[in-house]
Design a protein around this motif. Structure first.
Motif, PDB file in Angstrom:
ATOM      1  N   ALA A   1      44.488  21.977  -8.781  1.00 31.97           N
ATOM      2  CA  ALA A   1      43.267  21.254  -8.294  1.00 31.97           C
ATOM      3  C   ALA A   1      43.143  19.668  -8.586  1.00 31.97           C
ATOM      4  N   VAL A   2      43.720  19.703 -10.067  1.00 35.91           N
ATOM      5  CA  VAL A   2      43.771  18.288 -10.699  1.00 35.91           C
ATOM      6  C   VAL A   2      44.729  17.384  -9.853  1.00 35.91           C
ATOM      7  N   LYS A   3      45.772  17.877  -9.669  1.00 37.20           N
ATOM      8  CA  LYS A   3      46.592  17.219  -8.839  1.00 37.20           C
ATOM      9  C   LYS A   3      46.364  16.860  -7.433  1.00 37.20           C
ATOM     10  N   ASP A   4      45.661  17.450  -6.536  1.00 39.54           N
ATOM     11  CA  ASP A   4      45.066  17.478  -5.298  1.00 39.54           C
ATOM     12  C   ASP A   4      43.975  16.374  -5.373  1.00 39.54           C
ATOM     13  N   SER A   5      43.358  16.562  -6.597  1.00 41.15           N
ATOM     14  CA  SER A   5      41.884  15.607  -6.697  1.00 41.15           C
ATOM     15  C   SER A   5      42.678  14.090  -7.015  1.00 41.15           C
ATOM     16  N   ILE A   6      43.542  13.990  -7.834  1.00 46.32           N
ATOM     17  CA  ILE A   6      44.226  12.621  -8.134  1.00 46.32           C
ATOM     18  C   ILE A   6      44.836  11.977  -6.810  1.00 46.32           C
ATOM     19  N   THR A   7      45.760  12.923  -6.570  1.00 43.84           N
ATOM     20  CA  THR A   7      46.818  12.316  -5.358  1.00 43.84           C
ATOM     21  C   THR A   7      45.960  12.033  -4.096  1.00 43.84           C
ATOM     22  N   SER A   8      44.595  12.755  -3.712  1.00 44.26           N
ATOM     23  CA  SER A   8      43.868  12.529  -2.867  1.00 44.26           C
ATOM     24  C   SER A   8      43.521  10.822  -2.707  1.00 44.26           C
ATOM     25  N   LEU A   9      43.362  10.202  -3.976  1.00 43.15           N
ATOM     26  CA  LEU A   9      43.196   8.689  -4.048  1.00 43.15           C
ATOM     27  C   LEU A   9      44.501   8.035  -3.385  1.00 43.15           C
ATOM     28  N   GLY A  10      45.524   8.634  -3.690  1.00 44.12           N
ATOM     29  CA  GLY A  10      46.862   7.862  -3.286  1.00 44.12           C
ATOM     30  C   GLY A  10      47.609   7.385  -4.627  1.00 44.12           C
ATOM     31  N   THR A  11      48.619   7.364  -4.595  1.00 43.62           N
ATOM     32  CA  THR A  11      49.560   6.937  -5.653  1.00 43.62           C
ATOM     33  C   THR A  11      49.615   5.391  -5.911  1.00 43.62           C
ATOM     34  N   ASN A  12      49.147   4.630  -4.875  1.00 41.07           N
ATOM     35  CA  ASN A  12      48.964   3.214  -4.908  1.00 41.07           C
ATOM     36  C   ASN A  12      47.436   2.710  -5.254  1.00 41.07           C
ATOM     37  N   SER A  13      46.688   3.696  -5.817  1.00 37.33           N
ATOM     38  CA  SER A  13      45.441   3.392  -6.029  1.00 37.33           C
ATOM     39  C   SER A  13      45.080   2.913  -7.493  1.00 37.33           C
ATOM     40  N   LEU A  14      44.440   1.892  -7.621  1.00 37.38           N
ATOM     41  CA  LEU A  14      44.051   1.430  -9.073  1.00 37.38           C
ATOM     42  C   LEU A  14      42.518   1.495  -9.304  1.00 37.38           C
ATOM     43  N   THR A  15      41.970   1.883 -10.418  1.00 39.14           N
ATOM     44  CA  THR A  15      40.235   1.758 -10.807  1.00 39.14           C
ATOM     45  C   THR A  15      40.147   0.979 -11.949  1.00 39.14           C
ATOM     46  N   VAL A  16      39.404  -0.064 -11.700  1.00 37.55           N
ATOM     47  CA  VAL A  16      38.991  -0.873 -12.854  1.00 37.55           C
ATOM     48  C   VAL A  16      37.708  -0.616 -13.251  1.00 37.55           C
ATOM     49  N   SER A  17      37.607  -0.359 -14.537  1.00 43.48           N
ATOM     50  CA  SER A  17      36.229  -0.130 -15.122  1.00 43.48           C
ATOM     51  C   SER A  17      36.115  -0.733 -16.318  1.00 43.48           C
ATOM     52  N   SER A  18      34.745  -1.075 -16.728  1.00 37.93           N
ATOM     53  CA  SER A  18      33.989  -1.619 -17.825  1.00 37.93           C
ATOM     54  C   SER A  18      34.744  -1.001 -19.142  1.00 37.93           C
ATOM     55  N   GLY A  19      34.720  -1.712 -20.361  1.00 36.59           N
ATOM     56  CA  GLY A  19      35.137  -1.032 -21.591  1.00 36.59           C
ATOM     57  C   GLY A  19      36.224  -1.555 -22.272  1.00 36.59           C
ATOM     58  N   SER A  20      36.231  -1.451 -23.331  1.00 37.29           N
ATOM     59  CA  SER A  20      37.667  -1.841 -24.157  1.00 37.29           C
ATOM     60  C   SER A  20      38.812  -1.095 -23.957  1.00 37.29           C
ATOM     61  N   ALA A  21      39.847  -1.745 -23.493  1.00 40.71           N
ATOM     62  CA  ALA A  21      41.222  -1.093 -23.468  1.00 40.71           C
ATOM     63  C   ALA A  21      41.741  -0.549 -24.823  1.00 40.71           C
ATOM     64  N   ALA A  22      41.298  -1.291 -25.826  1.00 40.92           N
ATOM     65  CA  ALA A  22      41.856  -0.793 -26.991  1.00 40.92           C
ATOM     66  C   ALA A  22      40.985   0.415 -27.672  1.00 40.92           C
ATOM     67  N   GLY A  23      40.204   1.065 -26.568  1.00 36.88           N
ATOM     68  CA  GLY A  23      39.578   2.360 -27.168  1.00 36.88           C
ATOM     69  C   GLY A  23      38.541   2.063 -28.149  1.00 36.88           C
ATOM     70  N   GLY A  24      37.540   1.065 -27.701  1.00 34.72           N
ATOM     71  CA  GLY A  24      36.161   0.761 -28.396  1.00 34.72           C
ATOM     72  C   GLY A  24      36.303  -0.028 -29.348  1.00 34.72           C
TER      73      GLY A  24
ATOM     74  N   ALA B   1      49.836  -2.804  -2.763  1.00 34.16           N
ATOM     75  CA  ALA B   1      50.573  -2.968  -1.234  1.00 34.16           C
ATOM     76  C   ALA B   1      51.239  -1.553  -1.232  1.00 34.16           C
ATOM     77  N   SER B   2      51.942  -1.062  -2.164  1.00 36.14           N
ATOM     78  CA  SER B   2      52.575   0.130  -2.071  1.00 36.14           C
ATOM     79  C   SER B   2      52.695   0.823  -3.343  1.00 36.14           C
ATOM     80  N   ALA B   3      53.163   2.298  -3.426  1.00 37.34           N
ATOM     81  CA  ALA B   3      53.377   2.851  -4.652  1.00 37.34           C
ATOM     82  C   ALA B   3      54.287   1.980  -5.474  1.00 37.34           C
ATOM     83  N   ASP B   4      55.166   1.053  -5.032  1.00 42.14           N
ATOM     84  CA  ASP B   4      56.394   0.435  -6.044  1.00 42.14           C
ATOM     85  C   ASP B   4      55.520  -0.613  -6.518  1.00 42.14           C
ATOM     86  N   THR B   5      54.533  -1.323  -5.957  1.00 38.06           N
ATOM     87  CA  THR B   5      54.044  -2.522  -6.554  1.00 38.06           C
ATOM     88  C   THR B   5      52.999  -2.264  -7.526  1.00 38.06           C
ATOM     89  N   THR B   6      52.482  -1.006  -7.826  1.00 38.18           N
ATOM     90  CA  THR B   6      51.252  -0.608  -8.630  1.00 38.18           C
ATOM     91  C   THR B   6      51.414  -1.536  -9.880  1.00 38.18           C
TER      92      THR B   6
END
Length: 404
Positions: free
Chosen positions: A48-71, A231-236
């Motif tokens: 289920a987790v794999k299907d949920s993530i791959t449904s977005l496509g392996t070349n999809s990136l999500t940008v969200s607010s918050g410190s990349a250094a873990g707070g 543009a593709s999975a190779d350019t992520t």
């Protein structure tokens, strides 16, 4: 002939104490069924987790607010993502070969009305048309909304399959009007069903142009996230570098270690989630294996009682010339029959139970777990039955005959 007689004596011995034998087999049944079902639940969760993530496509990136250094930075000092950030990325995408499209996203909740039907979808999403391709959302009825709809802040919406079913049942939603938060929206399309993935339903959604949702619900402030399609999975990797460079400049941050945004790569997220769910599955299997061990201990107890009850019978048979191997074989056969029958019923119970959802997860049977659980159960029967069988075979005829 000897094998047949041994089997006949073993069956007779088990039949003489039907309730005791049935309870012993029940312990093995529960152990085998538990192993099969719990491993199936763990595997189903992983799928289920794999299907949920791959449904977005392996070349999809999500940008969200918050410190990349873990707070490392205080929440108040973190700059929220805005439409301006998305436009900066889109402008850069025009000159970049790594980024294909950009879609800012706001998410809110509310109640949808159609006639006398009132329903609260899982989420109301405001975004750009690029969202549909980036999130792998396909229309089965009607069409997507367009860039002109976004520029004109038109009150149009695309419904997820679950939302469409709840509001319209069998009626065609396209062209109909629904009311969201007091604002009328015209339904222009219905999305293809993706299916649930555990506790959430990705089809329970209403998607509308970003300015329209901001005007009706959230206001023209920050966005929840920005979806970027490489543009593709190779350019992520290259796309991720581009996003970092553009947003660091937009937020006036010189040190990449102090970035106030996070970028999630679907491929890396998939790898991490698969590793987690595999560990989860192993833990479930280990817990279930304990019940198999308990079943084996139960076999030992029952066989010891059986040997004690049949001591005189053993003495008579040995006095009439029955060799040690025959006595040993009989009691080993009894313990093995208990485990084989119990394991067989456990496999049947496990296979039947896998047809039902458990805590929102559809179990997926692992063939190796069925064979493994059955084989281990039989081996446990032999192992735990060997001590009582050896004890019976070691009795001296004279001592057995004197037993009361």
């Amino acid at each position: 002939m000897i094998l047949w007689q041994t089997l006949r004596f073993a069956v007779g011995g088990l039949a003489a104490n039907k309730v005791r034998s049935a309870l012993t087999m029940l312990g093995v049944l529960i152990g085998v069924a538990s192993v099969i079902l719990l491993l199936a639940v763990g595997n189903g969760s992983s799928v289920a987790v794999k299907d949920s993530i791959t449904s977005l496509g392996t070349n999809s990136l999500t940008v969200s607010s918050g410190s990349a250094a873990g707070g490392a930075r205080a929440a108040s000092s973190v700059k929220k993502l805005t439409v301006a950030d998305a436009k900066a990325l889109a402008t850069d995408a025009d000159a970049s070969t790594a980024i294909k499209s950009v879609a800012p996203v706001v998410t809110t909740s509310g109640t949808a009305l159609y006639g006398n039907v009132s329903y609260s979808p899982g989420s109301i999403v405001g975004t750009y048309p690029a969202y549909f391709e980036t999130a792998n959302q396909k229309v089965v009825k009607g069409e997507y909304f367009t860039e002109d709809d976004v520029l004109g802040s038109r009150k149009v919406a695309v419904l997820g399959a679950t939302t469409a079913k709840q509001l319209f049942d069998t009626e065609d939603p396209v062209g109909k009007r629904i009311v969201l938060g007091g604002t009328p929206f015209t339904v222009v399309g219905v999305l293809q069903a993706k299916g649930g993935s555990g506790f959430t339903d990705p089809d329970d959604v209403v998607i509308a142009p970003l300015p329209t949702v901001q005007n009706a619900f959230t206001g023209f402030g920050a966005v929840n996230q920005i979806l970027v399609q490489a543009a593709s999975a190779d350019t992520t990797t290259a796309a991720q570098s581009e996003i970092t460079r553009v947003l660091l400049a937009a937020h006036a941050i010189a040190d990449p270690g102090k970035a106030d945004f996070r970028i999630t790569n679907q491929a890396s997220l998939l790898t991490a989630r698969e590793s987690t769910t595999k560990t989860f599955t192993v833990l479930l299997g280990a817990v279930a294996a304990i019940s198999l061990l308990v079943g084996g201990i139960g076999i030992t107890n029952i066989m010891l009682v059986t040997v004690t009850e049949r001591t005189r019978e053993i003495g008579i048979r040995k006095a009439l010339g029955a060799p040690r191997a025959v006595i040993l074989g009989q009691f080993l056969t009894e313990s093995t029959l208990l485990s084989v029958i119990g394991a067989g019923l456990g496999v049947a119970a496990g296979m039947a139970g896998s047809h039902f959802s458990i805590v929102g997860i559809k179990p997926v049977i692992i063939p190796e777990s069925v064979l493994g659980a059955f084989g281990i159960a039989v081996a446990i029967g032999l192992f735990f039955g060997s001590y009582p069988a050896n004890r019976a075979a070691s009795l001296r005829p004279i001592d057995a005959l004197r037993h009361e």
